[in-house]
Scaffold this active site. Structure first.
Site, short mmCIF file in Angstrom:
data_model
loop_
_atom_site.label_atom_id
_atom_site.label_comp_id
_atom_site.label_asym_id
_atom_site.label_seq_id
_atom_site.Cartn_x
_atom_site.Cartn_y
_atom_site.Cartn_z
N THR A 1 19.38 -16.20 58.76
CA THR A 1 18.18 -15.97 57.94
C THR A 1 17.60 -17.26 57.40
O THR A 1 16.37 -17.38 57.24
CB THR A 1 18.52 -15.02 56.77
OG1 THR A 1 18.97 -13.78 57.31
CG2 THR A 1 17.32 -14.77 55.89
N SER B 1 23.78 -13.92 63.19
CA SER B 1 25.21 -14.23 63.16
C SER B 1 26.10 -13.15 63.76
O SER B 1 27.25 -13.42 64.12
CB SER B 1 25.65 -14.54 61.73
OG SER B 1 25.51 -13.42 60.89
N THR C 1 24.38 -14.83 57.23
CA THR C 1 25.35 -14.34 56.24
C THR C 1 26.14 -13.13 56.71
O THR C 1 27.20 -12.83 56.14
CB THR C 1 24.65 -13.98 54.92
OG1 THR C 1 23.69 -12.95 55.16
CG2 THR C 1 23.97 -15.20 54.32
#
Length: 324
Positions: free
Chosen positions: A13, A56, A88
């Site tokens: 992000t 991710s 994250t």
């Protein structure tokens, strides 16, 4: 001599932007992370190495090995520390894997963002600036891999994501963060104590699924993995590492074919080893050849097992490592 920090970007992000004609944001290769950072850190050399640009959830252990190798090369070339920018969703897993793969004691600070650069109150620039500050700080020598988020510094084996969207999304409870940034200074209260010989991705990484147990885990769920091309199975058991009595025969049969690891889904505390002796308890499962996951959460046990299997290690090697 100017201290230089390597910034190793992998997507997430923190480097996502809106795509024309699309709702939501996506990774953008070549995203400029450093322009605002050079003004914030005029006394440092900052070198950006873009490794890849992925959400991710798509980062693999082979990717993490690449991150580790590239950082090691940079540290050998003179970087005083490194920062990894990462999504994250799996940030805690990559940070944990780096702590297993990297022998370095120099600070390797993993960070990211919960809000994209175009969002109001974007947290990426502040997290990145703080991560650079820690990576360059002489007081952080010996820290090794760590996570920086919201001015908190977390140990990679303790940190976990606890909220899907709010900016303060990470915790190391019940222990708390190792330290903070306070008024422009580094306040380290603790340091990691887990020291082991580094692991390595030695070959193809085998699939290792995780089953989460709950009320009356069905034997059919376990039996679905018979004959599957997997290297091992991790079970996130209830409580201290327990499953239904109905499932134990299927688990026992599978454990004769591949390593089966019992962990706890709770998220805090060890998998028990000698407290309960009923059908489906940790003692019963151990008698059936199931490996105890020890202190490790299910996702951490999965990473450990995948690394060991990729390097040709045995069932006993897995049991020995997880018992540490």
């Amino acid at each position: 001599m100017t201290r230089t920090v390597g910034i190793f970007s992998t997507g997430g992000t923190i480097a996502m932007t809106a795509q024309p004609g699309e709702q939501g944001v996506a990774p953008e290769a070549g995203f400029d992370l450093l322009s605002p950072m050079r003004a914030a850190h005029p006394d440092l050399g900052l070198e950006h190495i873009e490794l890849f640009a992925k959400p991710s959830a798509s980062v693999s252990l082979a990717d993490v090995q690449q991150i580790a190798d590239q950082i090691e090369a940079g540290l050998q070339a003179g970087f005083c520390g490194a920062v990894v920018t990462h999504g994250t969703d799996t940030l805690e897993e990559t940070a944990f894997a780096l702590s297993l793969l990297m022998p370095t004691s120099k600070p390797v600070v993993v960070t990211g963002a919960m809000r994209s650069p175009e969002a109001a109150g974007a947290d990426g620039p502040a997290n990145l600036a703080s991560a650079i500050f820690v990576a360059a700080n002489r007081e952080a020598e010996g820290l090794g891999p760590a996570v920086m988020f919201g001015d908190e510094i977390h140990a990679p084996h303790l940190v976990r994501k606890i909220h899907s969207s709010r900016p303060h999304a990470f915790t190391s409870d019940p222990f708390g963060p190792m330290g903070h940034i306070v008024e422009g200074r580094l306040d380290l209260q603790m340091r990691p104590t887990l020291v082991r010989k580094p692991l390595r991705v030695g070959g193809p990484v085998p699939p290792v699924p995780i089953i989460q147990a709950g009320l009356d885990l069905e034997p059919e769920t376990v039996a679905a993995f018979f004959g599957a091309e997997i290297g091992a199975l991790v079970i996130a058991g209830v409580g201290g590492g327990h499953v239904s009595s109905r499932a134990v025969d299927a688990i026992s049969d599978l454990a004769q074919a591949i390593p089966v690891i019992i962990t706890s889904r709770v998220g805090m505390g060890h998998t028990l080893s000698r407290s309960y002796a009923y059908g489906g308890s940790e003692i019963d499962l151990a008698r059936r050849g199931v490996i105890n996951g020890g202190r490790w959460r299910p996702a951490q046990a999965r990473i450990i097992v995948q690394l060991l299997l990729s390097d040709g290690k045995s069932r006993q090697d897995i049991a020995d490592w997880l018992s540490h």
